[in-house]
Design a protein around this motif. Structure first.
Motif, PDB file in Angstrom:
ATOM      1  N   LEU A  90      54.224  23.189 -42.007  1.00 45.16           N
ATOM      2  CA  LEU A  90      53.526  22.284 -42.929  1.00 45.16           C
ATOM      3  C   LEU A  90      53.957  20.896 -42.540  1.00 45.16           C
ATOM      4  CD1 LEU A  90      54.590  23.905 -46.267  1.00 45.16           C
ATOM      5  CD2 LEU A  90      52.290  23.917 -45.327  1.00 45.16           C
ATOM      6  N   THR A  91      53.043  20.085 -42.119  1.00 46.64           N
ATOM      7  CA  THR A  91      53.491  18.744 -41.789  1.00 46.64           C
ATOM      8  C   THR A  91      52.462  17.724 -42.096  1.00 46.64           C
ATOM      9  OG1 THR A  91      54.631  19.677 -39.968  1.00 46.64           O
ATOM     10  CG2 THR A  91      54.583  17.361 -40.051  1.00 46.64           C
ATOM     11  N   TYR A  92      52.984  16.602 -42.495  1.00 46.18           N
ATOM     12  CA  TYR A  92      52.133  15.459 -42.656  1.00 46.18           C
ATOM     13  C   TYR A  92      52.682  14.465 -41.679  1.00 46.18           C
ATOM     14  CZ  TYR A  92      51.450  18.284 -46.643  1.00 46.18           C
ATOM     15  OH  TYR A  92      51.185  19.365 -47.429  1.00 46.18           O
ATOM     16  N   TYR A  93      51.850  13.876 -40.895  1.00 40.15           N
ATOM     17  CA  TYR A  93      52.327  12.904 -39.922  1.00 40.15           C
ATOM     18  C   TYR A  93      52.285  11.546 -40.591  1.00 40.15           C
ATOM     19  CZ  TYR A  93      52.258  16.890 -37.086  1.00 40.15           C
ATOM     20  OH  TYR A  93      52.534  18.141 -36.629  1.00 40.15           O
ATOM     21  N   TYR A  94      52.830  10.549 -39.884  1.00 39.11           N
ATOM     22  CA  TYR A  94      52.894   9.213 -40.483  1.00 39.11           C
ATOM     23  C   TYR A  94      51.499   8.809 -40.911  1.00 39.11           C
ATOM     24  CZ  TYR A  94      57.399   9.271 -38.275  1.00 39.11           C
ATOM     25  OH  TYR A  94      58.651   9.628 -37.901  1.00 39.11           O
ATOM     26  N   LYS A  95      51.303   8.680 -42.209  1.00 38.48           N
ATOM     27  CA  LYS A  95      49.949   8.495 -42.719  1.00 38.48           C
ATOM     28  C   LYS A  95      49.343   7.163 -42.326  1.00 38.48           C
ATOM     29  CE  LYS A  95      50.257  11.383 -46.795  1.00 38.48           C
ATOM     30  NZ  LYS A  95      51.610  11.884 -46.804  1.00 38.48           N
ATOM     31  N   PHE A  96      50.205   6.191 -42.064  1.00 36.96           N
ATOM     32  CA  PHE A  96      49.708   4.843 -41.808  1.00 36.96           C
ATOM     33  C   PHE A  96      49.364   4.634 -40.339  1.00 36.96           C
ATOM     34  CE2 PHE A  96      54.232   5.233 -41.833  1.00 36.96           C
ATOM     35  CZ  PHE A  96      54.620   4.670 -40.640  1.00 36.96           C
ATOM     36  N   LEU A  97      49.688   5.630 -39.491  1.00 40.19           N
ATOM     37  CA  LEU A  97      49.349   5.501 -38.078  1.00 40.19           C
ATOM     38  C   LEU A  97      48.012   6.188 -37.814  1.00 40.19           C
ATOM     39  CD1 LEU A  97      52.677   6.320 -36.210  1.00 40.19           C
ATOM     40  CD2 LEU A  97      51.749   4.088 -36.776  1.00 40.19           C
ATOM     41  N   THR A  98      47.351   5.799 -36.732  1.00 35.17           N
ATOM     42  CA  THR A  98      46.178   6.547 -36.305  1.00 35.17           C
ATOM     43  C   THR A  98      46.659   7.639 -35.350  1.00 35.17           C
ATOM     44  OG1 THR A  98      45.796   5.215 -34.363  1.00 35.17           O
ATOM     45  CG2 THR A  98      44.831   4.420 -36.403  1.00 35.17           C
ATOM     46  N   ALA A  99      45.773   8.622 -35.093  1.00 37.93           N
ATOM     47  CA  ALA A  99      46.183   9.730 -34.224  1.00 37.93           C
ATOM     48  C   ALA A  99      46.625   9.190 -32.869  1.00 37.93           C
ATOM     49  CB  ALA A  99      45.017  10.699 -34.053  1.00 37.93           C
ATOM     50  N   GLU A 100      45.900   8.204 -32.390  1.00 40.47           N
ATOM     51  CA  GLU A 100      46.221   7.643 -31.084  1.00 40.47           C
ATOM     52  C   GLU A 100      47.610   6.998 -31.075  1.00 40.47           C
ATOM     53  OE1 GLU A 100      43.421   5.610 -28.829  1.00 40.47           O
ATOM     54  OE2 GLU A 100      45.095   5.088 -27.499  1.00 40.47           O
ATOM     55  N   GLU A 101      47.889   6.234 -32.148  1.00 42.54           N
ATOM     56  CA  GLU A 101      49.204   5.593 -32.225  1.00 42.54           C
ATOM     57  C   GLU A 101      50.320   6.617 -32.358  1.00 42.54           C
ATOM     58  OE1 GLU A 101      48.211   1.362 -34.421  1.00 42.54           O
ATOM     59  OE2 GLU A 101      48.305   3.197 -35.585  1.00 42.54           O
ATOM     60  N   LEU A 102      50.027   7.670 -33.113  1.00 41.08           N
ATOM     61  CA  LEU A 102      51.021   8.728 -33.281  1.00 41.08           C
ATOM     62  C   LEU A 102      51.378   9.333 -31.925  1.00 41.08           C
ATOM     63  CD1 LEU A 102      52.393  10.547 -35.579  1.00 41.08           C
ATOM     64  CD2 LEU A 102      50.679  12.199 -34.919  1.00 41.08           C
ATOM     65  N   LEU A 103      50.346   9.623 -31.138  1.00 34.65           N
ATOM     66  CA  LEU A 103      50.581  10.230 -29.831  1.00 34.65           C
ATOM     67  C   LEU A 103      51.330   9.264 -28.918  1.00 34.65           C
ATOM     68  CD1 LEU A 103      47.225  12.104 -29.301  1.00 34.65           C
ATOM     69  CD2 LEU A 103      49.424  13.031 -29.947  1.00 34.65           C
ATOM     70  N   GLY A 111      59.439   9.507 -22.980  1.00 42.56           N
ATOM     71  CA  GLY A 111      59.622   8.688 -21.792  1.00 42.56           C
ATOM     72  C   GLY A 111      58.398   8.669 -20.885  1.00 42.56           C
ATOM     73  N   LEU A 112      57.209   8.916 -21.437  1.00 47.55           N
ATOM     74  CA  LEU A 112      55.997   8.825 -20.619  1.00 47.55           C
ATOM     75  C   LEU A 112      55.692   7.358 -20.318  1.00 47.55           C
ATOM     76  CD1 LEU A 112      53.531  11.334 -22.323  1.00 47.55           C
ATOM     77  CD2 LEU A 112      55.312  11.751 -20.654  1.00 47.55           C
ATOM     78  N   THR A 113      55.142   7.114 -19.146  1.00 49.20           N
ATOM     79  CA  THR A 113      54.773   5.739 -18.826  1.00 49.20           C
ATOM     80  C   THR A 113      53.425   5.427 -19.480  1.00 49.20           C
ATOM     81  OG1 THR A 113      53.565   6.394 -16.880  1.00 49.20           O
ATOM     82  CG2 THR A 113      55.903   5.907 -16.589  1.00 49.20           C
ATOM     83  N   ARG A 114      53.133   4.143 -19.524  1.00 49.19           N
ATOM     84  CA  ARG A 114      51.878   3.721 -20.136  1.00 49.19           C
ATOM     85  C   ARG A 114      50.667   4.356 -19.429  1.00 49.19           C
ATOM     86  NH1 ARG A 114      50.640  -0.940 -23.393  1.00 49.19           N
ATOM     87  NH2 ARG A 114      52.881  -1.140 -23.557  1.00 49.19           N
ATOM     88  N   ALA A 115      50.740   4.406 -18.090  1.00 48.59           N
ATOM     89  CA  ALA A 115      49.615   4.973 -17.339  1.00 48.59           C
ATOM     90  C   ALA A 115      49.443   6.451 -17.653  1.00 48.59           C
ATOM     91  CB  ALA A 115      49.850   4.767 -15.843  1.00 48.59           C
ATOM     92  N   GLU A 116      50.571   7.150 -17.741  1.00 42.61           N
ATOM     93  CA  GLU A 116      50.486   8.578 -18.065  1.00 42.61           C
ATOM     94  C   GLU A 116      49.849   8.780 -19.432  1.00 42.61           C
ATOM     95  OE1 GLU A 116      54.326  10.780 -16.037  1.00 42.61           O
ATOM     96  OE2 GLU A 116      54.683   9.284 -17.569  1.00 42.61           O
ATOM     97  N   MET A 117      50.260   7.918 -20.383  1.00 38.76           N
ATOM     98  CA  MET A 117      49.716   8.068 -21.731  1.00 38.76           C
ATOM     99  C   MET A 117      48.241   7.724 -21.762  1.00 38.76           C
ATOM    100  SD  MET A 117      52.571   7.060 -24.479  1.00 38.76           S
ATOM    101  CE  MET A 117      53.447   5.681 -23.838  1.00 38.76           C
TER     102      MET A 117
END
Ligand code: ATP
Ligand code: MG
Lengths: 250, 258
Positions: A90-103, A111-117
């Motif tokens: 059961l989880t609620y993720y940070y409600k104030f973030l968007t899915a993209e920001e969460l990821l 430690g993923l690089t910006r390009a990888e993300m």
């Protein structure tokens, strides 16, 4: 084959003032081995200790005695979690973030690089069908959408081992099928999936091996056909293993 | 290190998305109103008095912001169960604590910056006199004091279960340090032996936050503090921050989260 997820004589006692007996034994010397490349179904009735086992594997709850390791590294070391993906029950993720920001946030921790993300995040959002909602805050998501976001975050680091606690709960039939497909795909890519579920039909169709726990003890383990044995279905076998007799009055 | 910054970034993002900074705007408007009334009374004494009120306002609201935001951080992660997916990543619990501290402290810093710049600009434009270094010293000391408060609150949020009781406790502790702590040694002198040692040890053990209260520097444009003492004060604050954060990490490491 070498096990990549292993528990040895794992025992967990919860101590809390709220419990009447003082301590509650959630796991009773559990021995479990999951090998590389397997899809492993972890079954058991409510309160059997499935979530507790996963909590130990992820280092949330220290074992009272016994040990657990991932990739041969003791679970007390955070580095053992570098190559795993985890979906809590059961989880609620940070409600104030968007899915993209969460990821992005979780990606940074891996430690993923910006390009990888930039490459990985749109792929994942597409996989869990959240592209249309990627830039909306998570508080505006339905339960199933949150579950999908959870699945996406479990896959952000392209993990070799997935630990999923009831991944299909709260999903519609189509969503369940998608999850089964995703698990199948991961298996084809050589990943290992360890998941708990109450959907025995689903387990039968995707799992290589299953284990049944009851009251903190391992009751059966083996391939689906081994565990089913002389019964007509996994469900019947499950009910017998946990000692269920159909009551005549009902 | 990256992990710490990532956590801190989310803390700050939450603060502005949750619109907590409204407090800041309200206080700023209050400052504006008070300073605007300076024109009406053109008496140096009253002007100084009004400045004092403004700074008191800034102090109180900065403490409110620091304590309420910090004490909410980890309990909210627990209640919303966001702690589980987070700790399932290769993030150590110490990194989480440090990230939360950094995020809250930076947020306090941003708030202070707004307050001081605004207040400074308003009052300087009236007095045609720009004591920039005074403002710098006052703001930086204030900020480091808030660092100690944030670290202490973070420790409290791990020790006490309920976040509301934790913030109340922190307000009481910080308030009493600010008002009473400087007199404790004199109190100790008047007492008899066992109690005397106790009060003395308290006097030496607690962080003396009142030392960082240098509002007179901007109200009365007092001469600058010597830079040596200034840096010693910062080190003193950092020492307490380190102690509180270490304690917080130790407490958190043993806790089961589920
Ligand atoms: N924090 C806790 N404090 C005390 N007891 C707990 C705690 N968490 C779990 N338990 C107990 O441990 C046992 C195992 O719980 P667990 O959550 O592992 O079950 P589960 O197999 O995941 O069940 P479900 O299918 O309902 O998710 C239960 O009897 C439960 O009451
Ligand atoms: Mg469970």
């Amino acid at each position: 084959m070498t096990p990549i997820l292993q528990t040895q004589k794992l025992r967990v006692e919860y101590r809390s003032r709220e419990l009447r007996q003082g301590t509650k034994i959630a796991l009773h010397g559990l021995d479990l081995e999951v090998c590389a490349g397997e899809v492993f179904g972890f079954l058991g009735p409510n309160g059997a200790g499935k979530t507790t086992t996963m909590n130990v594997l992820l280092g949330f709850v220290p074992p009272t005695s016994g040990s657990a390791s991932l990739f041969g590294i003791d679970v007390r070391q955070p580095i053992s979690r570098q190559r795993i993906g985890y979906l809590p029950e059961l989880t609620y993720y940070y409600k104030f973030l968007t899915a993209e920001e969460l990821l992005r946030f979780y990606g940074k921790i891996f430690g993923l690089t910006r390009a990888e993300m930039d490459k990985r995040i749109p792929e994942l959002l597409k996989l869990v069908e959240l592209e249309h909602a990627a830039n909306r805050p998570i508080k505006s998501y339905s339960k199933g959408m949150q579950q999908r976001a959870g699945l996406a975050q479990a896959l952000i680091n392209n993990p070799d081992l997935l630990v999923l606690d009831e991944p299909t709960s709260g999903l519609d039939p189509l969503g369940r099928m998608k999850v089964r497909e995703i698990i199948q795909r991961l298996k084809n890519d050589g990943k290992t999936v360890f998941f708990s579920s109450h959907e025995l039909g689903e387990v039968e169709s995707v799992c290589d091996r299953v284990a049944i726990v009851h009251q903190g003890e391992l009751k059966a383990v083996g391939s689906v056909s081994e565990v089913t044995g002389r019964h007509t279905s996994l469900e019947k076998a499950f009910l017998e293993i946990i000692g269920f007799q159909s009551s005549p009055t009902l | 290190m990256n992990n710490i910054f990532a956590v801190a970034g989310v803390v700050i993002k939450e603060l502005y998305r949750r619109k907590d900074f409204y407090v800041l705007f309200i206080v700023t408007i209050l400052i504006c109103l008070v300073m605007a009334s300076v024109n009406i009374f053109n008496d140096a004494k009253i002007v100084r008095y009004l400045k004092e009120i403004c700074l008191l306002l800034v102090w109180i609201s900065s403490l409110v912001i620091a304590i309420t935001t910090t004490s909410r951080q980890i309990p909210a992660e627990r209640e919303n169960r966001t702690l589980l997916p987070l700790l399932a990543k290769p993030l150590t619990r110490s990194q989480l604590v440090l990230g939360k501290f950094l995020g809250c402290w930076l947020a306090c810093g941003l708030t202070l910056l707004c307050f001081y710049v605004f207040f400074g600009a308003l009052s300087a434009s009236r007095e045609h006199h720009w004591p920039l270094l005074n403002y710098f010293q006052a703001a930086v000391l204030h900020w480091f004091m808030l660092g100690v408060v944030v670290a202490m609150t973070l420790l409290g949020s791990l020790v006490f279960a309920a976040s509301s009781s934790n913030s109340t406790i922190c307000f009481v502790v910080v308030g009493s340090i600010l008002f009473v702590a400087r007199h404790l040694d004199q109190v100790a002198l008047t007492l008899r032996e066992p109690l005397r040692t106790v009060i003395y040890s308290i006097y030496f053990a607690i962080p003396h936050l009142e030392l960082f209260d240098v509002r007179d520097l901007v109200i009365h444009s007092w001469p600058l503090i010597s830079w040596l003492y200034f840096s010693l004060a910062l080190l003193y604050a950092l020492g307490y921050v380190a102690v509180f954060l270490t304690a917080a990490c130790l407490v958190f490491r043993r806790k089961a989260v589920n």
